[in-house]
Enzyme design. Structure first.
Site, PDB file in Angstrom:
ATOM      1  N   LYS A 192       0.678  -1.181  -0.142  1.00  0.00           N
ATOM      2  CA  LYS A 192       0.011   0.030  -0.210  1.00  0.00           C
ATOM      3  C   LYS A 192       0.894   1.194   0.010  1.00  0.00           C
ATOM      4  O   LYS A 192       0.561   2.207  -0.811  1.00  0.00           O
ATOM      5  CB  LYS A 192      -0.810   0.079   1.240  1.00  0.00           C
ATOM      6  N   ARG A 232     -10.253   0.466   8.467  1.00  0.00           N
ATOM      7  CA  ARG A 232      -9.829  -1.195   8.596  1.00  0.00           C
ATOM      8  C   ARG A 232     -11.030  -1.916   9.388  1.00  0.00           C
ATOM      9  O   ARG A 232     -10.690  -3.140   9.624  1.00  0.00           O
ATOM     10  CB  ARG A 232      -8.606  -1.264   9.466  1.00  0.00           C
ATOM     11  N   ARG A 264      11.565  -5.753   4.917  1.00  0.00           N
ATOM     12  CA  ARG A 264      11.327  -4.110   4.570  1.00  0.00           C
ATOM     13  C   ARG A 264      12.295  -3.471   5.704  1.00  0.00           C
ATOM     14  O   ARG A 264      12.740  -3.809   6.779  1.00  0.00           O
ATOM     15  CB  ARG A 264      10.072  -3.854   5.430  1.00  0.00           C
ATOM     16  N   ARG A 291      11.200  -2.169  11.129  1.00  0.00           N
ATOM     17  CA  ARG A 291       9.887  -1.527  12.108  1.00  0.00           C
ATOM     18  C   ARG A 291       9.661  -2.607  13.150  1.00  0.00           C
ATOM     19  O   ARG A 291       9.716  -3.806  12.887  1.00  0.00           O
ATOM     20  CB  ARG A 291       8.744  -1.471  11.202  1.00  0.00           C
ATOM     21  N   ARG A 330      -0.684  -9.586  12.876  1.00  0.00           N
ATOM     22  CA  ARG A 330      -1.107  -8.679  11.923  1.00  0.00           C
ATOM     23  C   ARG A 330      -2.038  -9.135  10.658  1.00  0.00           C
ATOM     24  O   ARG A 330      -2.986  -8.630  10.582  1.00  0.00           O
ATOM     25  CB  ARG A 330      -0.136  -7.593  11.453  1.00  0.00           C
TER      26      ARG A 330
HETATM   27  P1  AP5 Z   1       4.941  -1.717   1.972  1.00  0.00           P
HETATM   28  O1  AP5 Z   1       4.464  -0.995   0.724  1.00  0.00           O
HETATM   29  O2  AP5 Z   1       5.452  -0.959   3.167  1.00  0.00           O
HETATM   30  O3  AP5 Z   1       3.518  -2.590   2.390  1.00  0.00           O
HETATM   31  P2  AP5 Z   1       2.182  -1.994   3.137  1.00  0.00           P
HETATM   32  O4  AP5 Z   1       0.943  -2.571   2.403  1.00  0.00           O
HETATM   33  O5  AP5 Z   1       2.130  -0.472   3.096  1.00  0.00           O
HETATM   34  O6  AP5 Z   1       2.426  -2.327   4.584  1.00  0.00           O
HETATM   35  P3  AP5 Z   1       2.309  -2.062   5.922  1.00  0.00           P
HETATM   36  O7  AP5 Z   1       2.790  -2.905   6.913  1.00  0.00           O
HETATM   37  O8  AP5 Z   1       2.670  -0.704   6.037  1.00  0.00           O
HETATM   38  O9  AP5 Z   1       0.872  -1.966   6.296  1.00  0.00           O
HETATM   39  P4  AP5 Z   1       0.099  -2.328   7.578  1.00  0.00           P
HETATM   40  O10 AP5 Z   1      -1.143  -2.052   7.007  1.00  0.00           O
HETATM   41  O11 AP5 Z   1       0.381  -3.576   8.154  1.00  0.00           O
HETATM   42  O12 AP5 Z   1       0.716  -1.102   8.487  1.00  0.00           O
HETATM   43  P5  AP5 Z   1       0.276   0.420   8.745  1.00  0.00           P
HETATM   44  O13 AP5 Z   1       1.451   1.266   8.871  1.00  0.00           O
HETATM   45  O14 AP5 Z   1      -0.831   0.731   7.983  1.00  0.00           O
HETATM   46  O15 AP5 Z   1       5.700  -2.843   1.408  1.00  0.00           O
HETATM   47  C1  AP5 Z   1       6.129  -3.737   2.279  1.00  0.00           C
HETATM   48  C2  AP5 Z   1       7.416  -4.460   1.723  1.00  0.00           C
HETATM   49  O16 AP5 Z   1       7.440  -4.963   0.585  1.00  0.00           O
HETATM   50  C3  AP5 Z   1       8.402  -3.335   1.583  1.00  0.00           C
HETATM   51  O17 AP5 Z   1       9.669  -3.685   1.917  1.00  0.00           O
HETATM   52  C4  AP5 Z   1       8.456  -2.885   0.172  1.00  0.00           C
HETATM   53  O18 AP5 Z   1       9.628  -2.357  -0.401  1.00  0.00           O
HETATM   54  C5  AP5 Z   1       8.359  -4.293  -0.507  1.00  0.00           C
HETATM   55  N1  AP5 Z   1       7.476  -4.157  -1.681  1.00  0.00           N
HETATM   56  C6  AP5 Z   1       6.128  -3.449  -2.004  1.00  0.00           C
HETATM   57  N2  AP5 Z   1       5.746  -3.487  -3.172  1.00  0.00           N
HETATM   58  C7  AP5 Z   1       6.351  -4.605  -3.710  1.00  0.00           C
HETATM   59  C8  AP5 Z   1       6.590  -5.143  -4.956  1.00  0.00           C
HETATM   60  N3  AP5 Z   1       5.617  -4.986  -6.144  1.00  0.00           N
HETATM   61  N4  AP5 Z   1       7.391  -6.069  -5.475  1.00  0.00           N
HETATM   62  C9  AP5 Z   1       8.539  -6.288  -4.418  1.00  0.00           C
HETATM   63  N5  AP5 Z   1       8.366  -6.011  -3.029  1.00  0.00           N
HETATM   64  C10 AP5 Z   1       7.667  -5.179  -2.774  1.00  0.00           C
HETATM   65  O19 AP5 Z   1      -0.137   0.181  10.354  1.00  0.00           O
HETATM   66  C11 AP5 Z   1       0.700  -0.226  11.287  1.00  0.00           C
HETATM   67  C12 AP5 Z   1      -0.136  -0.549  12.640  1.00  0.00           C
HETATM   68  O20 AP5 Z   1      -0.854   1.003  13.055  1.00  0.00           O
HETATM   69  C13 AP5 Z   1      -1.497  -1.299  12.668  1.00  0.00           C
HETATM   70  O21 AP5 Z   1      -1.130  -2.803  13.038  1.00  0.00           O
HETATM   71  C14 AP5 Z   1      -2.266  -0.848  13.752  1.00  0.00           C
HETATM   72  O22 AP5 Z   1      -1.967  -1.163  14.961  1.00  0.00           O
HETATM   73  C15 AP5 Z   1      -2.142   0.603  13.511  1.00  0.00           C
HETATM   74  N6  AP5 Z   1      -3.180   1.276  12.540  1.00  0.00           N
HETATM   75  C16 AP5 Z   1      -3.088   1.882  11.234  1.00  0.00           C
HETATM   76  N7  AP5 Z   1      -4.052   2.303  10.767  1.00  0.00           N
HETATM   77  C17 AP5 Z   1      -5.039   1.701  11.587  1.00  0.00           C
HETATM   78  C18 AP5 Z   1      -6.381   2.086  11.373  1.00  0.00           C
HETATM   79  N8  AP5 Z   1      -7.106   2.702  10.243  1.00  0.00           N
HETATM   80  N9  AP5 Z   1      -7.184   1.307  12.282  1.00  0.00           N
HETATM   81  C19 AP5 Z   1      -6.682   0.828  13.697  1.00  0.00           C
HETATM   82  N10 AP5 Z   1      -5.227   0.761  13.611  1.00  0.00           N
HETATM   83  C20 AP5 Z   1      -4.537   1.178  12.649  1.00  0.00           C
END
Ligand code: AP5
Length: 215
Positions: A14, A89, A128, A161, A172
Site C-alpha cells: 500500500k 480497517r 522491509r 519496524r 497482523r
Molecule cells: P509496503 O509498501 O511497506 O507495504 P504496506 O502494505 O504499506 O504494509 P504495512 O506493513 O505498512 O501495512 P500495515 O497495514 O500493516 O501497516 P500500517 O502502517 O498501515 O511494502 C512492504 C515491503 O514490500 C517493503 O519492503 C517494500 O519495499 C516491498 N514491496 C512493496 N511492493 C513490492 C513489489 N511490488 N514487489 C516487491 N517488493 C515490494 O499500520 C501499522 C499499525 O498501525 C497497525 O498494525 C495498527 O496497529 C495501526 N493502524 C494503522 N491504521 C489503522 C486503522 N485504520 N485502524 C486501526 N489501527 C490502525
C-alpha cells in the site's frame, strides 16, 4: 471531496504504491499508520494511546483513528482528493468515513484491493527496511538501497519496524483476516471495488491503478 482507498493486508504494498501514485496523480496520500508512528515519535497523547496496540499488531481503537482522520479532513480544502492507505480497517471506520465524506459533499470513487499471496506478504515484511530520517521504504532483496543500510534519498540510517518481527507479523495478518477482510464485501456491494494483482512488479500494479482511475 473525492477519495480512493488502497486496501490490502500488511505488506501488500500500500505504502509503496502510494509513493508511486503521488507523482503520477493529484491524490493526497493519507496513511493512518504513518500518522500514528509520527504521533508516537513526537510523544503526543494519541501516540501514547496507540503505541501498545501497534506493538502487538492489534488495531488501534476506532475512536482514536476517526479523531485523527476527521481532524485531518477538516484542515483540507473541499477540492482535495484523498488516497487513503491502511484506512478504513473496520466496518465501523468505513461507515464513519462515508458519513464524514458525505458531510463535505464527497464520496469514495475506487477501492483498490491489493491481492498478494500470503507467503509473499511474510517475506516482504520481514525484509522491509525504512529510513529513520525520511521514511523511504526498501526491501533487502526486492528493492535494495544502493548501499546496504543507507537511504538512497537522504543517506539516513535504515531500520526494521518493530512490528515487522515474526510474531507480530503473523498477528497482523490474522487481525487483517478477522477485522478488515469484511470490507472487501462492503465495497463490492457499493460497486467501487477493483481487484489489483499486487504480487507483480510495483510499476505494473501502479500502471493498472492509473489506468483504472482514468477510465
Ligand atoms: P509496503 O509498501 O511497506 O507495504 P504496506 O502494505 O504499506 O504494509 P504495512 O506493513 O505498512 O501495512 P500495515 O497495514 O500493516 O501497516 P500500517 O502502517 O498501515 O511494502 C512492504 C515491503 O514490500 C517493503 O519492503 C517494500 O519495499 C516491498 N514491496 C512493496 N511492493 C513490492 C513489489 N511490488 N514487489 C516487491 N517488493 C515490494 O499500520 C501499522 C499499525 O498501525 C497497525 O498494525 C495498527 O496497529 C495501526 N493502524 C494503522 N491504521 C489503522 C486503522 N485504520 N485502524 C486501526 N489501527 C490502525
Amino acid at each position: 471531496m473525492q477519495a480512493i482507498i488502497l486496501l490490502g493486508a500488511p505488506g501488500a504494498g500500500k505504502g509503496t504504491l502510494a509513493e508511486g501514485l503521488k507523482t503520477s496523480t493529484d491524490y493526497l496520500h493519507v496513511s493512518t499508520g504513518d500518522m500514528l508512528r509520527a504521533a508516537v515519535k513526537a510523544g503526543r497523547p494519541v501516540g501514547l494511546e496507540a503505541k501498545s496496540y501497534m506493538e502487538k499488531g492489534e488495531l488501534v481503537p476506532d475512536a482514536v483513528i476517526m479523531k485523527i482522520v476527521t481532524e485531518r479532513i477538516e484542515q483540507d480544502p473541499p477540492s482535495v482528493k484523498y488516497m487513503f492507505d491502511g484506512f478504513p480497517r473496520t466496518l465501523d471506520q468505513a461507515s464513519m468515513l462515508d458519513d464524514v465524506l458525505a458531510s463535505h459533499g464527497g464520496r469514495i470513487t475506487h477501492v483498490f484491493m491489493l491481492d498478494v499471496p500470503r507467503d509473499m506478504l511474510v517475506s516482504r515484511l520481514s525484509g522491509r527496511r525504512v529510513c529513520k530520517n525520511c521514511g523511504a521504504v526498501y526491501h533487502v532483496q526486492n528493492i535494495p538501497p544502493r548501499v546496504a543500510g543507507v537511504c538512497d534519498v537522504c543517506q539516513g540510517p535504515l531500520y526494521q519496524r518493530p512490528d515487522d518481527c515474526e510474531a507480530t507479523v503473523l498477528n497482523r495478518l490474522e487481525v487483517f483476516k478477522k477485522q478488515t477482510e469484511s470490507l472487501i464485501e462492503y465495497y463490492r456491494e457499493k460497486g467501487v471495488l477493483v481487484k489489483i494483482d499486487a504480487g507483480r512488479d510495483r510499476e505494473l500494479a501502479k500502471a493498472d491503478i492509473v489506468a483504472r482511475l482514468g477510465s
